[in-house]
Design a protein around this motif. Sequence first.
Motif, PDB file in Angstrom:
ATOM      1  N   GLY A  13      -2.216 -21.044  36.821  1.00 49.84           N
ATOM      2  CA  GLY A  13      -3.227 -21.497  35.860  1.00 49.84           C
ATOM      3  C   GLY A  13      -2.671 -21.654  34.453  1.00 49.84           C
ATOM      4  N   GLU A  14      -3.029 -22.780  33.818  1.00 49.31           N
ATOM      5  CA  GLU A  14      -2.511 -23.080  32.480  1.00 49.31           C
ATOM      6  C   GLU A  14      -3.366 -22.467  31.382  1.00 49.31           C
ATOM      7  OE1 GLU A  14      -2.920 -25.384  34.879  1.00 49.31           O
ATOM      8  OE2 GLU A  14      -0.875 -26.074  35.253  1.00 49.31           O
ATOM      9  N   CYS A  15      -4.588 -22.025  31.741  1.00 50.57           N
ATOM     10  CA  CYS A  15      -5.556 -21.615  30.716  1.00 50.57           C
ATOM     11  C   CYS A  15      -5.211 -20.292  30.054  1.00 50.57           C
ATOM     12  CB  CYS A  15      -6.946 -21.515  31.328  1.00 50.57           C
ATOM     13  SG  CYS A  15      -7.116 -20.143  32.487  1.00 50.57           S
ATOM     14  N   CYS A  16      -4.442 -19.452  30.727  1.00 50.51           N
ATOM     15  CA  CYS A  16      -4.355 -18.062  30.261  1.00 50.51           C
ATOM     16  C   CYS A  16      -3.063 -17.390  30.729  1.00 50.51           C
ATOM     17  CB  CYS A  16      -5.549 -17.285  30.800  1.00 50.51           C
ATOM     18  SG  CYS A  16      -5.709 -17.484  32.578  1.00 50.51           S
ATOM     19  N   VAL A  17      -2.788 -16.247  30.128  1.00 48.72           N
ATOM     20  CA  VAL A  17      -1.551 -15.528  30.466  1.00 48.72           C
ATOM     21  C   VAL A  17      -1.547 -15.066  31.927  1.00 48.72           C
ATOM     22  CG1 VAL A  17      -2.395 -13.281  29.624  1.00 48.72           C
ATOM     23  CG2 VAL A  17       0.056 -13.724  29.738  1.00 48.72           C
ATOM     24  N   GLU A  18      -2.726 -14.802  32.475  1.00 53.36           N
ATOM     25  CA  GLU A  18      -2.795 -14.347  33.873  1.00 53.36           C
ATOM     26  C   GLU A  18      -2.252 -15.429  34.819  1.00 53.36           C
ATOM     27  OE1 GLU A  18      -5.222 -14.067  31.678  1.00 53.36           O
ATOM     28  OE2 GLU A  18      -5.723 -11.927  31.573  1.00 53.36           O
ATOM     29  N   LEU A  93      -5.945  -6.586  38.691  1.00 55.23           N
ATOM     30  CA  LEU A  93      -4.900  -5.547  38.695  1.00 55.23           C
ATOM     31  C   LEU A  93      -4.539  -5.124  37.268  1.00 55.23           C
ATOM     32  CD1 LEU A  93      -2.664  -6.820  41.618  1.00 55.23           C
ATOM     33  CD2 LEU A  93      -4.030  -4.744  41.574  1.00 55.23           C
ATOM     34  N   LEU A  94      -4.471  -6.103  36.342  1.00 55.53           N
ATOM     35  CA  LEU A  94      -4.143  -5.745  34.951  1.00 55.53           C
ATOM     36  C   LEU A  94      -5.215  -4.828  34.370  1.00 55.53           C
ATOM     37  CD1 LEU A  94      -2.689  -9.023  33.347  1.00 55.53           C
ATOM     38  CD2 LEU A  94      -1.494  -7.190  34.549  1.00 55.53           C
ATOM     39  N   LYS A  95      -6.466  -5.096  34.760  1.00 52.30           N
ATOM     40  CA  LYS A  95      -7.574  -4.260  34.286  1.00 52.30           C
ATOM     41  C   LYS A  95      -7.413  -2.840  34.854  1.00 52.30           C
ATOM     42  CE  LYS A  95     -12.505  -4.728  33.689  1.00 52.30           C
ATOM     43  NZ  LYS A  95     -13.709  -5.317  34.232  1.00 52.30           N
ATOM     44  N   MET A  99      -3.619  -2.944  31.453  1.00 48.52           N
ATOM     45  CA  MET A  99      -2.557  -3.771  30.860  1.00 48.52           C
ATOM     46  C   MET A  99      -3.114  -5.147  30.480  1.00 48.52           C
ATOM     47  SD  MET A  99       0.676  -3.169  33.425  1.00 48.52           S
ATOM     48  CE  MET A  99       1.992  -3.848  32.414  1.00 48.52           C
ATOM     49  N   GLU A 100      -4.411  -5.219  30.147  1.00 47.01           N
ATOM     50  CA  GLU A 100      -5.017  -6.529  29.889  1.00 47.01           C
ATOM     51  C   GLU A 100      -4.350  -7.262  28.731  1.00 47.01           C
ATOM     52  OE1 GLU A 100      -7.166  -3.633  30.172  1.00 47.01           O
ATOM     53  OE2 GLU A 100      -9.154  -4.429  30.695  1.00 47.01           O
ATOM     54  N   ASN A 101      -4.371  -8.575  28.838  1.00 46.10           N
ATOM     55  CA  ASN A 101      -3.869  -9.472  27.803  1.00 46.10           C
ATOM     56  C   ASN A 101      -2.504  -9.065  27.246  1.00 46.10           C
ATOM     57  OD1 ASN A 101      -4.143 -11.784  26.365  1.00 46.10           O
ATOM     58  ND2 ASN A 101      -5.395 -10.876  24.738  1.00 46.10           N
ATOM     59  N   PRO A 102      -1.506  -8.938  28.090  1.00 47.80           N
ATOM     60  CA  PRO A 102      -0.228  -8.367  27.641  1.00 47.80           C
ATOM     61  C   PRO A 102       0.652  -9.282  26.809  1.00 47.80           C
ATOM     62  CG  PRO A 102      -0.077  -9.028  29.934  1.00 47.80           C
ATOM     63  CD  PRO A 102      -1.486  -9.301  29.511  1.00 47.80           C
ATOM     64  N   SER A 103       0.390 -10.609  26.809  1.00 53.20           N
ATOM     65  CA  SER A 103       1.409 -11.517  26.268  1.00 53.20           C
ATOM     66  C   SER A 103       0.793 -12.880  25.965  1.00 53.20           C
ATOM     67  CB  SER A 103       2.504 -11.668  27.350  1.00 53.20           C
ATOM     68  OG  SER A 103       3.274 -12.808  27.176  1.00 53.20           O
ATOM     69  N   PRO A 104       1.461 -13.700  25.124  1.00 51.71           N
ATOM     70  CA  PRO A 104       1.015 -15.093  25.008  1.00 51.71           C
ATOM     71  C   PRO A 104       1.215 -15.809  26.342  1.00 51.71           C
ATOM     72  CG  PRO A 104       2.653 -14.561  23.323  1.00 51.71           C
ATOM     73  CD  PRO A 104       2.621 -13.418  24.272  1.00 51.71           C
ATOM     74  N   LYS A 111       6.140  -7.094  27.484  1.00 58.30           N
ATOM     75  CA  LYS A 111       4.981  -6.531  28.216  1.00 58.30           C
ATOM     76  C   LYS A 111       4.523  -7.462  29.335  1.00 58.30           C
ATOM     77  CE  LYS A 111       2.310  -3.471  25.290  1.00 58.30           C
ATOM     78  NZ  LYS A 111       1.141  -3.422  24.399  1.00 58.30           N
ATOM     79  N   GLY A 112       4.552  -8.755  29.049  1.00 57.24           N
ATOM     80  CA  GLY A 112       4.148  -9.749  30.048  1.00 57.24           C
ATOM     81  C   GLY A 112       5.090  -9.745  31.241  1.00 57.24           C
ATOM     82  N   VAL A 113       6.390  -9.635  30.964  1.00 60.58           N
ATOM     83  CA  VAL A 113       7.373  -9.596  32.057  1.00 60.58           C
ATOM     84  C   VAL A 113       7.181  -8.322  32.887  1.00 60.58           C
ATOM     85  CG1 VAL A 113       9.842  -9.497  32.600  1.00 60.58           C
ATOM     86  CG2 VAL A 113       9.040 -11.037  30.807  1.00 60.58           C
ATOM     87  N   GLU A 114       6.883  -7.206  32.200  1.00 60.09           N
ATOM     88  CA  GLU A 114       6.621  -5.955  32.928  1.00 60.09           C
ATOM     89  C   GLU A 114       5.418  -6.117  33.851  1.00 60.09           C
ATOM     90  OE1 GLU A 114       8.115  -3.044  29.391  1.00 60.09           O
ATOM     91  OE2 GLU A 114       6.056  -2.725  30.120  1.00 60.09           O
ATOM     92  N   ALA A 115       4.372  -6.753  33.330  1.00 58.36           N
ATOM     93  CA  ALA A 115       3.165  -6.973  34.141  1.00 58.36           C
ATOM     94  C   ALA A 115       3.501  -7.853  35.343  1.00 58.36           C
ATOM     95  CB  ALA A 115       2.077  -7.621  33.286  1.00 58.36           C
TER      96      ALA A 115
END
Lengths: 135, 137
Positions: A13-18, A93-95, A99-104, A111-115
């Motif tokens: 998905g392009e909309c969000c970091v998830e 899972l992030l919730k 770990m919500e919203n970890p990165s751009p 943090k995003g790579v860790e997630a």
Amino acid sequence: MSTPKIGIVSCSGECCVEGTISRIATRIVLEKLRPSNTVTICLPLFSIGEKGERMFAKNFATIAVDGCEKQCAKNAIEKYSGKTARSIVVSDLLKKWKMENPSPRRELNKKGVEAAAKIAEEIAVAMDDIFTRGR
Amino acid sequence: MTDPIIVIPCSGIGKAFGTIARDATYSVVEDLKKGTTETICLSLLVMGDEEAGRLVKSHRCIAVDGCPNECSKKNLVLSGAKLAANFRVVDILRDHRDLKPSAVTFIDEAGRKLAKILADKISTRIDELDQEGRVSK
Ligand code: SF4
Ligand code: SF4
């Protein structure tokens, strides 16, 4: 005997970091965690592809990796190809891991790579479960 | 202010092309044309989300694809979108054979350069579309 393969399909998905995490986690499984047991396919090929693409979920037990509760990968695979064997939703899972919203979304930071690495581990666990218990 | 233009990359996952399409799109919507462009999840369209379908029918769209399969363009056409332009990473690559991107997971230097070239092209096309829009009004 050929190595058994499992299909991993991310929504990307392009909309969000998830969405970015769904994609990077899938690549980590493909490149590092289970390279000989993993196949993937570009999700938008399902709707426009030929019979070969449509057979993907029939040929391989398939795990959908989705960014959010809309579960576009799961729904698209089941609409065009076949039932998914397992489904992973990154935002849930992030919730759970706080770990919500970890990165751009454009480029994952540390943090995003860790997630993404943690999500990749979850995918690998789901793969092992399919190998042990079946679809 | 005019309606935003929706830029949608294929985000293909098998080769570096999809990663470049994705990065070029973010470069347009977050930097070069911030505020006048947006992106949405292509997978939403693929699974038939009604709101995404309405959005692409009512706004001009630009497809950014990795390879000749043109998944973004074809899915936009299938959704009845107002397709205003489309781009392919493979075409940019053909004109810049010295740049050989290989990393898929995290974009590499060659991929970043190609994404920048592509983003500039998309941005120029958006200027032309705005100009055409003003002239035809
Ligand atoms: S599941 Fe969520 S993040 Fe993924 S493509 Fe759909 S809307 Fe986007
Ligand atoms: S256009 Fe090519 S790279 Fe992009 S999603 Fe389709 S098959 Fe994959």
